[in-house]
Design a protein around this motif. Structure first.
Motif, mmCIF file in Angstrom:
data_model
loop_
_atom_site.group_PDB
_atom_site.id
_atom_site.type_symbol
_atom_site.label_atom_id
_atom_site.label_comp_id
_atom_site.label_asym_id
_atom_site.label_seq_id
_atom_site.Cartn_x
_atom_site.Cartn_y
_atom_site.Cartn_z
ATOM 1 N N SER A 43 -20.235 22.331 0.706
ATOM 2 C CA SER A 43 -21.418 22.485 -0.146
ATOM 3 C C SER A 43 -21.162 21.926 -1.538
ATOM 4 O O SER A 43 -22.018 21.251 -2.113
ATOM 5 C CB SER A 43 -21.815 23.963 -0.269
ATOM 6 O OG SER A 43 -22.168 24.502 0.971
ATOM 7 N N GLN B 299 -23.016 18.733 -3.184
ATOM 8 C CA GLN B 299 -23.696 18.844 -4.476
ATOM 9 C C GLN B 299 -23.164 17.797 -5.448
ATOM 10 O O GLN B 299 -23.927 17.144 -6.148
ATOM 11 C CB GLN B 299 -23.507 20.263 -5.034
ATOM 12 C CG GLN B 299 -24.544 20.682 -6.060
ATOM 13 C CD GLN B 299 -24.305 20.105 -7.442
ATOM 14 O OE1 GLN B 299 -23.181 19.844 -7.837
ATOM 15 N NE2 GLN B 299 -25.378 19.911 -8.183
ATOM 16 N N SER C 246 -24.498 14.291 -4.598
ATOM 17 C CA SER C 246 -25.944 14.072 -4.586
ATOM 18 C C SER C 246 -26.428 13.465 -5.892
ATOM 19 O O SER C 246 -25.984 13.841 -6.972
ATOM 20 C CB SER C 246 -26.687 15.372 -4.290
ATOM 21 O OG SER C 246 -26.469 16.318 -5.303
ATOM 22 N N GLY D 287 -29.258 18.100 -4.537
ATOM 23 C CA GLY D 287 -28.286 18.904 -5.278
ATOM 24 C C GLY D 287 -28.637 20.384 -5.275
ATOM 25 O O GLY D 287 -27.762 21.235 -5.116
ATOM 26 N N TRP E 160 -27.810 21.955 -1.864
ATOM 27 C CA TRP E 160 -26.377 22.248 -1.735
ATOM 28 C C TRP E 160 -25.975 23.456 -2.580
ATOM 29 O O TRP E 160 -25.158 24.278 -2.157
ATOM 30 C CB TRP E 160 -25.531 21.035 -2.125
ATOM 31 C CG TRP E 160 -25.609 19.917 -1.131
ATOM 32 C CD1 TRP E 160 -26.088 18.668 -1.352
ATOM 33 C CD2 TRP E 160 -25.187 19.944 0.231
ATOM 34 N NE1 TRP E 160 -25.991 17.917 -0.205
ATOM 35 C CE2 TRP E 160 -25.440 18.676 0.783
ATOM 36 C CE3 TRP E 160 -24.616 20.919 1.044
ATOM 37 C CZ2 TRP E 160 -25.149 18.357 2.102
ATOM 38 C CZ3 TRP E 160 -24.325 20.605 2.366
ATOM 39 C CH2 TRP E 160 -24.594 19.341 2.877
ATOM 40 N N LEU E 161 -26.537 23.546 -3.766
ATOM 41 C CA LEU E 161 -26.253 24.687 -4.633
ATOM 42 C C LEU E 161 -26.684 25.994 -3.969
ATOM 43 O O LEU E 161 -25.978 26.999 -4.028
ATOM 44 C CB LEU E 161 -26.953 24.504 -5.983
ATOM 45 C CG LEU E 161 -26.622 25.503 -7.081
ATOM 46 C CD1 LEU E 161 -25.138 25.499 -7.402
ATOM 47 C CD2 LEU E 161 -27.436 25.178 -8.327
#
Length: 185
Positions: A130, A134, A137, A143, A146-147
């Motif tokens: 992850s 992030q 990205s 982003g 993923w966060l």
């Protein structure tokens, strides 16, 4: 020096301004991160299903049900995103059928310690993936996705660590004592 409050504020501004961001195609690394992550999640679910078929411990079962729900939620979100972006979904292994844990031979059966440490290991891999996704990205929507995944794992990890400490299953590396310092027991 970076200010954490400013970073949070900038992240919130990005989320709000995301509407005005030009919708560029994903670059190849973003696509690869998505493809690897969804494959990893699907395989993670298979391991969790094996754990459910193996354990008889109610707390471990509850933890496995929770982590399966988390993984399925992430797979659903990422699948929807990938389909929208035109990224083909990977072929994954089929779900494991339910079985009676008492019928699994002891030499094959995972212990609760092995199950929880396997989940902990996979959790670390998911957090790393992850964070890499992030960092790779360019698009803000990617982003933020993923966060969100990373945040899910941080939240779940605190619950898992509590269970593992309670049961004495957490693996601790040897303690480090700097040269010249008194050793603590």
């Amino acid at each position: 020096m970076p200010n954490p409050f400013e970073a949070v504020w900038n992240t919130l501004k990005i989320a709000v301004d995301n509407v005005n961001e030009p919708h560029t195609p994903l670059h190849v690394i973003e696509v690869g991160d998505c493809w690897k992550y969804i494959t990893m999640m699907e395989e993670f679910i298979r391991y969790e299903e094996i754990g459910l078929n193996t354990t008889t411990d109610d707390e471990v079962k509850e933890m496995l049900v929770d982590v399966i729900a988390l993984c399925k939620d992430q797979v659903q979100k990422l699948s929807k995103f990938m389909i929208k972006e035109g990224i083909p979904l990977p072929d994954v292994t089929s779900a494991k059928p339910q079985s009676n844990s008492m019928e699994i031979p002891l030499g094959v059966k995972l212990t609760d310690d092995e199950i929880t440490n396997g989940i902990a290991f996979k959790l670390v891999l998911c957090m790393q993936a992850s964070a890499v996704g992030q960092a790779n990205s360019i698009r803000n929507d990617v982003g933020m996705m993923w966060l969100g995944f990373f945040s899910d794992w941080v939240t779940f990890g605190t619950t898992l660590k509590t269970l593992m400490r309670k049961r004495g299953w957490i693996k601790v590396p040897p303690y480090y004592y700097p040269p010249g310092s008194p050793k603590h027991n």
